[in-house]
Design a protein around this motif. Sequence first.
Motif, PDB file in Angstrom:
ATOM      1  N   MET A  94       3.668   0.281   9.187  1.00 60.19           N
ATOM      2  CA  MET A  94       3.926   1.619   9.729  1.00 60.19           C
ATOM      3  C   MET A  94       5.395   1.769  10.116  1.00 60.19           C
ATOM      4  O   MET A  94       6.015   2.804   9.843  1.00 60.19           O
ATOM      5  N   ALA A  95       5.953   0.745  10.747  1.00 61.53           N
ATOM      6  CA  ALA A  95       7.369   0.805  11.146  1.00 61.53           C
ATOM      7  C   ALA A  95       8.274   0.829   9.916  1.00 61.53           C
ATOM      8  O   ALA A  95       9.286   1.541   9.903  1.00 61.53           O
ATOM      9  N   LEU A  96       7.913   0.076   8.889  1.00 61.42           N
ATOM     10  CA  LEU A  96       8.688   0.110   7.648  1.00 61.42           C
ATOM     11  C   LEU A  96       8.636   1.500   7.022  1.00 61.42           C
ATOM     12  O   LEU A  96       9.643   2.014   6.532  1.00 61.42           O
ATOM     13  N   PHE A  97       7.474   2.107   7.040  1.00 58.80           N
ATOM     14  CA  PHE A  97       7.338   3.475   6.536  1.00 58.80           C
ATOM     15  C   PHE A  97       8.281   4.412   7.298  1.00 58.80           C
ATOM     16  O   PHE A  97       8.970   5.237   6.701  1.00 58.80           O
ATOM     17  N   ASN A  98       8.312   4.268   8.625  1.00 62.09           N
ATOM     18  CA  ASN A  98       9.155   5.133   9.449  1.00 62.09           C
ATOM     19  C   ASN A  98      10.644   4.913   9.221  1.00 62.09           C
ATOM     20  O   ASN A  98      11.456   5.763   9.587  1.00 62.09           O
ATOM     21  N   THR A  99      11.010   3.773   8.639  1.00 60.59           N
ATOM     22  CA  THR A  99      12.414   3.492   8.328  1.00 60.59           C
ATOM     23  C   THR A  99      12.679   3.654   6.823  1.00 60.59           C
ATOM     24  O   THR A  99      13.648   3.107   6.300  1.00 60.59           O
ATOM     25  N   ASN A 100      11.796   4.388   6.160  1.00 66.01           N
ATOM     26  CA  ASN A 100      11.923   4.699   4.729  1.00 66.01           C
ATOM     27  C   ASN A 100      11.908   3.466   3.827  1.00 66.01           C
ATOM     28  O   ASN A 100      12.455   3.496   2.731  1.00 66.01           O
TER      29      ASN A 100
ATOM     30  N   HIS B 242       9.374   2.317   2.147  1.00 63.99           N
ATOM     31  CA  HIS B 242       8.025   2.600   1.677  1.00 63.99           C
ATOM     32  C   HIS B 242       7.481   1.528   0.742  1.00 63.99           C
ATOM     33  O   HIS B 242       6.289   1.207   0.800  1.00 63.99           O
ATOM     34  N   HIS B 243       8.319   1.001  -0.106  1.00 58.79           N
ATOM     35  CA  HIS B 243       7.887   0.007  -1.086  1.00 58.79           C
ATOM     36  C   HIS B 243       7.325  -1.225  -0.371  1.00 58.79           C
ATOM     37  O   HIS B 243       6.211  -1.684  -0.663  1.00 58.79           O
ATOM     38  N   GLU B 244       8.088  -1.755   0.582  1.00 52.50           N
ATOM     39  CA  GLU B 244       7.624  -2.944   1.312  1.00 52.50           C
ATOM     40  C   GLU B 244       6.386  -2.637   2.145  1.00 52.50           C
ATOM     41  O   GLU B 244       5.470  -3.452   2.237  1.00 52.50           O
ATOM     42  N   ALA B 245       6.352  -1.453   2.745  1.00 54.95           N
ATOM     43  CA  ALA B 245       5.187  -1.062   3.540  1.00 54.95           C
ATOM     44  C   ALA B 245       3.932  -1.050   2.673  1.00 54.95           C
ATOM     45  O   ALA B 245       2.880  -1.569   3.059  1.00 54.95           O
ATOM     46  N   MET B 246       4.054  -0.479   1.486  1.00 56.43           N
ATOM     47  CA  MET B 246       2.917  -0.419   0.567  1.00 56.43           C
ATOM     48  C   MET B 246       2.507  -1.817   0.121  1.00 56.43           C
ATOM     49  O   MET B 246       1.310  -2.120   0.046  1.00 56.43           O
ATOM     50  N   GLN B 247       3.465  -2.677  -0.147  1.00 62.96           N
ATOM     51  CA  GLN B 247       3.149  -4.048  -0.546  1.00 62.96           C
ATOM     52  C   GLN B 247       2.332  -4.754   0.534  1.00 62.96           C
ATOM     53  O   GLN B 247       1.330  -5.399   0.236  1.00 62.96           O
ATOM     54  N   ILE B 248       2.781  -4.644   1.758  1.00 66.04           N
ATOM     55  CA  ILE B 248       2.089  -5.301   2.869  1.00 66.04           C
ATOM     56  C   ILE B 248       0.663  -4.796   2.967  1.00 66.04           C
ATOM     57  O   ILE B 248      -0.291  -5.581   3.090  1.00 66.04           O
ATOM     58  N   LEU B 249       0.492  -3.480   2.914  1.00 66.52           N
ATOM     59  CA  LEU B 249      -0.845  -2.910   3.057  1.00 66.52           C
ATOM     60  C   LEU B 249      -1.756  -3.266   1.898  1.00 66.52           C
ATOM     61  O   LEU B 249      -2.938  -3.544   2.098  1.00 66.52           O
ATOM     62  N   LEU B 250      -1.223  -3.274   0.682  1.00 69.75           N
ATOM     63  CA  LEU B 250      -2.048  -3.657  -0.468  1.00 69.75           C
ATOM     64  C   LEU B 250      -2.495  -5.111  -0.371  1.00 69.75           C
ATOM     65  O   LEU B 250      -3.655  -5.434  -0.640  1.00 69.75           O
ATOM     66  N   LYS B 251      -1.574  -5.989   0.007  1.00 73.25           N
ATOM     67  CA  LYS B 251      -1.936  -7.405   0.156  1.00 73.25           C
ATOM     68  C   LYS B 251      -2.987  -7.575   1.249  1.00 73.25           C
ATOM     69  O   LYS B 251      -3.939  -8.333   1.087  1.00 73.25           O
ATOM     70  N   LEU B 252      -2.803  -6.868   2.347  1.00 77.80           N
ATOM     71  CA  LEU B 252      -3.764  -6.944   3.442  1.00 77.80           C
ATOM     72  C   LEU B 252      -5.131  -6.427   2.999  1.00 77.80           C
ATOM     73  O   LEU B 252      -6.164  -7.052   3.265  1.00 77.80           O
ATOM     74  N   LEU B 253      -5.136  -5.321   2.304  1.00 76.04           N
ATOM     75  CA  LEU B 253      -6.387  -4.763   1.798  1.00 76.04           C
ATOM     76  C   LEU B 253      -7.074  -5.751   0.862  1.00 76.04           C
ATOM     77  O   LEU B 253      -8.279  -6.017   0.990  1.00 76.04           O
ATOM     78  N   ALA B 254      -6.320  -6.308  -0.060  1.00 79.50           N
ATOM     79  CA  ALA B 254      -6.895  -7.227  -1.045  1.00 79.50           C
ATOM     80  C   ALA B 254      -7.479  -8.472  -0.400  1.00 79.50           C
ATOM     81  O   ALA B 254      -8.511  -8.985  -0.838  1.00 79.50           O
ATOM     82  N   THR B 255      -6.848  -8.958   0.650  1.00 80.00           N
ATOM     83  CA  THR B 255      -7.297 -10.219   1.248  1.00 80.00           C
ATOM     84  C   THR B 255      -8.314 -10.056   2.366  1.00 80.00           C
ATOM     85  O   THR B 255      -8.996 -11.017   2.716  1.00 80.00           O
ATOM     86  N   THR B 256      -8.460  -8.853   2.906  1.00 79.67           N
ATOM     87  CA  THR B 256      -9.357  -8.717   4.059  1.00 79.67           C
ATOM     88  C   THR B 256     -10.532  -7.758   3.846  1.00 79.67           C
ATOM     89  O   THR B 256     -11.440  -7.735   4.669  1.00 79.67           O
ATOM     90  N   SER B 257     -10.497  -6.991   2.780  1.00 84.34           N
ATOM     91  CA  SER B 257     -11.546  -5.983   2.593  1.00 84.34           C
ATOM     92  C   SER B 257     -12.897  -6.608   2.264  1.00 84.34           C
ATOM     93  O   SER B 257     -12.991  -7.558   1.490  1.00 84.34           O
TER      94      SER B 257
END
Length: 169
Positions: free
Chosen positions: A120-126, A128-143
């Motif tokens: 979220m903080a990365l998103f707020n600092t524009n 976006h690419h790294e923010a999306m990477q983190i969230l996708l990895k988290l989704l893939a490993t914890t869903s």
Amino acid sequence: MNGHTGRELLAEAIRLRQQGNPEEARRRLLDLAAEHPGDAEVAYQTAWIHDVLGLEAEAVPFYEGSLRGTELAEEDRRGALLGLGSPYRILGRCAEAVTTLRQGAAEFPDDGALQTFLAMALFNTNQHHEAMQILLKLLATTSDDPYVRQYRRAIETYAQDLDDTVRAG
């Protein structure tokens, strides 16, 4: 904090917070923080109660104080890093939020909450690419979603370089 009574007062303030009496807990923690300004645990609990009450700006200096030195227990340090990063972001201090939450995610790489708040903080600092990477990895490993699990390998692969997966049609 030295003394048996100080620890008892801290424990009582924590109980008050847990029992739904945050204003009284805050009053007691502010008194303890004034009496023991260098105590990391008191600072952490004082920060936390301010956060509970939605007083993010007042929580920040206590979180910062709790993270000075090494006396904070590991779980409390984890909470303090997340606790400090979140108010920084809420208060518009997003670069500080990224720095703090990066540190937390590095120290506690298995903590999905730290990773989420970092995204979220990365998103707020524009960033976006790294923010999306983190969230996708988290989704893939914890869903627990069976369809996400079915495509876990693909999601993790695409998360590595989102731009390489875009092809001209």
